[in-house]
Design an enzyme around this catalytic site. Structure first.
Site: not given
Lengths: 356, 403
Positions: B137, B253
């Site tokens: 999120g 990431e």
């Protein structure tokens, strides 16, 4: 930067220190100003040879250190940073031909002299303006060689030519039957067309059918190592310049358009370094040499081309002046890009190696 | 079965290799040989066959899906050398790692670094067993590349927060059990007003709407939070530390996007060989279209030097024990090259390479079209190319901000 062993780190540090202190670009300016066709400083070359640099790829039995191509590449990178004018690259390439294809007698006769700096040698392959090892007319009959080689690097200082003829590589000493015609190129280094008219030629009979290709692959990766040093230097100098040059009350380095352009160049340089180091390592390991050497020189051509152009553009007007060094790198860059394979030559070779 | 080994002497390595082989012989279902892990990505539902379930549970119980994570939280507790052996032996047997997803790639490493003991005990073991799917999120409609501009607000209600706002590009949000989110806890400070919060996707007030992409797939969602109650124990770190934690997670990431084995395996097949199947060749067996041949060689040379660069980054990191300064280059260059490859593949195949659905196209051709379209996202997500350029310029090259 590849992970180096202790000996390689020492060699690189020594080369860096010498190049910065003893052979900065002001030394190249002196060579240029002298107007001598030889275009190098004999004393400086003797020092380089004393430090063992001319024998890095030469077997120990013949007076070299046999440190390998990766180690040689480290030295050429440092010398490329300061545009050191010397026949070291040409001699190393010629020595690789003798080491690969020479008889014991030929090796014993020439390699110690090349490694010690007593003799200088160069490789003569092309017969036109473009690199084209498939188009060789030079021929040997009864031990006498005839033909014309164009744009031979470091020809004026050479005692020995390693010459590609139709049926293989030959050793030809500078002397009777050898004529040099100076060709002044933009890098202001030694280049000449060399005519062989019945000169005595001694064949390199070993090394197999692929000898010329194998030697050219070594020429490509070693040349790419010098180009890597040049690209790194132009990048570093340009970055420093952007950090101190003020326009519109801002240092240029704070402008995002320039930041992104430098990030692109940084990424290109990282790729070039990986390709060149892998090429050198491939020659040392003997595995996948042709493909690795092609990638190394192709990436060196692509990236140095871009960085040398951007080096001028990002410096603005000062980059256009002879007083400032950056232009020298542009001029040397194009000469090396055209040597041993232009970008289109290398792409064609890569596709052929890949079978398409 | 032998316990995990601490030292990597050659004898120990051999013993451990034998342990992995024995485990595979006993637990890996033959029907899964050479299959990929459908649950690892975020692009599909979780239809798990009994064999897949058994394999996931077996690997999860050993902790070998997350081999180097600490044993006390359910990881394998292995050394890097042992983890490599697990990799090698799995590959030899054609076995995939059944544990994966954002929990493994991004959230787990971050929680191990910043989470409290209770949080690690609660969340990490479930990730190691592959039981819980996490989604991210982060992005909002007005906080994409300017991520710190996010507005989703978590209001302090004593023992819990009440969260209101909207997230977007929630990868796999429709299939996720939980969400790691950055939310605003203080409206007066852009960066220090951000906190890192764990939200249960089954909480009342969470609504997920898949977004159909130009590729025809819906791997991303819009996620709406309306008066969602989140207990205080789900705050990671302290209030206001979310930007720091969130950025750390983004490093994980990026590493995953750029170094991904999936990218490397996809790019493995020679474009030259592919072109010879679709395009005319001349008498020498070379591509007749020399311009195309030149383009392919140009691409493959640059792709080759990219692979060498990825390898160099790994070698440098191993040698120095730190992150190579070129790791920031990999995401930017790798994603660009994979896009170029997709475009070249279409050029090679002509209209045969632009099929949308139906007969007349192979699965490979149809996949390539969807891949080409979806691949446009790779230079936008995970920190766009422009953001990567900022990072390289400022952090690596030391180019300063405007005064």
């Amino acid at each position: 930067m590849a992970v180096l062993n202790e000996e390689q780190e020492m060699l690189r540090d020594m080369a860096r220190e010498w190049a910065v202190n003893e052979s900065p670009v002001t030394e190249f300016r002196k060579v240029r100003a002298s107007g001598e066709p030889e275009a190098f400083n004999r004393d400086a070359y003797a020092t380089m040879a004393q430090m063992g640099w001319a024998g890095i790829i030469v077997p120990e039995a013949h007076g070299g250190s046999d440190f390998g191509y990766m180690s040689a590449g480290l030295v050429f990178e440092e010398l490329g940073k300061t545009l050191t004018a010397s026949p070291l690259l040409a001699t190393t390439i010629a020595a690789s031909a003798i080491a690969l294809g020479g008889s014991e007698e030929q090796k014993a006769r020439w390699l110690p002299k090349l490694a010690s700096g007593e003799a200088i040698a160069t490789l003569a392959v092309d017969e036109g303006a473009a690199h084209d090892p498939a188009a060789i007319e030079t021929s040997v009959s009864g031990g006498k060689i005839s033909g014309k080689k164009t744009f031979v690097h470091e020809a004026h200082g050479a005692d020995l030519f390693v010459v590609a003829a139709k049926d293989g590589l030959y050793l030809v000493e500078n002397g009777a039957g050898v004529t040099l015609t100076t060709r002044k190129l933009t890098d202001q280094r030694s280049h000449a067309d060399v005519t062989f008219d019945g000169a005595a030629a001694d064949k390199l009979a070993g090394g197999g059918d692929s000898l010329l290709d194998d030697v050219l692959d070594r020429a490509r990766v070693l040349t790419a190592a010098e180009m890597l040093g040049m690209a790194q230097q132009v990048f570093d100098v340009t970055l420093e310049y952007l950090k101190q040059r003020v326009q519109f009350n801002q240092v240029l380095a704070s402008f995002q358009a320039l930041q992104h352009r430098m990030a692109d160049l940084f990424a290109d340089l990282a790729q070039m370094r990986s390709a060149v180091e892998a090429g050198l390592q491939a020659v040392d390991s003997g595995f996948g040499v042709a493909r690795a050497a092609t990638i190394a020189k192709a990436e060196a051509n692509r990236v140095l081309h871009t960085i040398s152009n951007q080096g001028i553009q990002l410096h603005g007007g000062i980059g256009m002046t002879d007083e400032y060094d950056v232009g020298f790198y542009l001029k040397r860059a194009r000469v090396l890009e055209a040597s041993w394979g232009s970008s289109s030559f290398l792409k064609d070779r890569y596709a052929s190696l890949g079978g398409y | 079965m032998a316990t995990q080994l601490e030292a990597d002497t050659p004898t120990d390595e051999e013993a451990f290799r034998a342990e992995v082989q024995a485990f595979l012989a006993e637990n890996f279902p033959a029907e899964l040989k050479n299959k990929g892990n459908a649950l690892a990505g975020v692009d599909g539902p979780t239809d798990e066959t009994p064999a897949m379930k058994a394999w996931r549970e077996a690997v999860g119980a050993k902790g070998w899906g997350t081999p180097t994570w600490p044993k006390q939280y359910g990881g394998g507790g292995l050394t890097k050398g042992q983890a490599r052996i697990v990799d090698q032996e799995f590959a030899k047997a054609g076995a995939y790692n059944p544990i994966g997803g954002m929990g493994v790639m991004m959230f787990g490493p971050t929680l191990l670094e910043y989470g409290s003991e209770e949080q690690k005990m609660e969340h990490i073991p479930a990730i190691c067993r592959g039981e819980v799917r996490w989604c991210q999120g982060y992005s909002e409609p007005n906080a994409g590349s300017d991520l710190a501009n996010l507005q989703t607000f978590a209001e302090d209600k004593g023992d819990h927060y009440i969260v209101n706002g909207q997230k977007t590009w929630t990868s796999g949000g429709q299939w996720a059990d939980k969400c790691f989110a950055i939310v605003r806890t203080d409206k007066s400070d852009k960066h220090r007003g951000i906190s890192f919060l764990l939200i249960d996707m089954t909480s009342p007030g969470v609504e997920v709407r898949p977004i159909t992409m130009i590729s025809g797939t819906s791997p991303f969602c819009e996620t709406f939070f309306t008066d969602v109650k989140v207990p205080k124990k789900n705050l990671v770190g302290v209030e206001g530390q979310g930007w720091t934690i969130g950025k750390r997670l983004l490093q994980h990431e990026r590493t995953n996007i750029s170094g991904g084995g999936r990218l490397a395996s996809m790019m493995g097949q020679s474009l030259g060989d592919m072109a010879k199947k679709y395009c005319a060749t001349d008498a020498d067996g070379e591509l007749a279209d020399k311009v195309l041949r030149d383009k392919i060689a140009d691409f493959e040379i640059r792709w080759g030097s990219f692979l060498l660069t990825a390898r160099r980054a790994v070698e440098e990191s191993k040698a120095t024990g730190g992150v190579s300064e070129i790791s920031s280059v990999l995401k930017k260059v790798g994603t660009k090259l994979s896009q170029e490859r997709s475009e070249l593949l279409i050029e090679i195949r002509g209209l045969q390479g632009l099929g949308w659905e139906g007969d007349g196209f192979t699965d490979g051709e149809l996949e390539a079209v969807r891949g080409w379209l979806f691949g446009k996202a790779t230079t936008i997500y995970g920190g766009s190319t422009e953001i990567q350029n900022n990072i390289i310029a400022k952090r690596v090259l030391g180019m300063l901000d405007h005064q």
